[in-house]
Write a protein that holds these residues in place. Structure first.
Motif: not given
Length: 98
Positions: A63, A68-69, A72-73, A93, A97
């Motif tokens: 993360a 990641w915000n 998302t985490l 996810y 990426t």
């Protein structure tokens, strides 16, 4: 070579499988084969515990690397305690990426 992303994907897959094997052990083997259940419980539980801790640590490291915000985490971390959750994380996810 060693890659944080590939390591996380591998650990996520193994953690998801170990979680399902642990549930299978508790639901199907325990009621019918009590003597085998006692032999299988420790190694399966220990493997799942180690994979769970590795999943959490690698998720936090990834993360930070992928920026990641918080939402998302949080979804990635909560997915580790839901059956089939790590497979969902891999499909949604981690595929976009790469």
């Amino acid at each position: 070579m060693f890659s944080l992303f590939n390591s996380f994907k591998t650990i996520a897959l193994l953690e998801g499988i170990s979680y399902l094997v642990l549930f299978g052990n508790m639901l199907f083997i325990k009621p019918y084969f009590l003597d085998i259940y006692q032999v299988l419980l420790f190694p399966i539980g220990m493997a799942h515990g180690l994979l769970f801790m590795a999943y959490i640590v690698l998720a936090v490291l990834l993360a930070a690397k992928l920026k990641w915000n918080g939402k998302t985490l949080l979804i990635v971390l909560v997915a580790s305690i839901i059956p089939f959750g790590t497979f969902y994380v891999d499909k949604t996810y981690l595929k976009k990426t790469k």
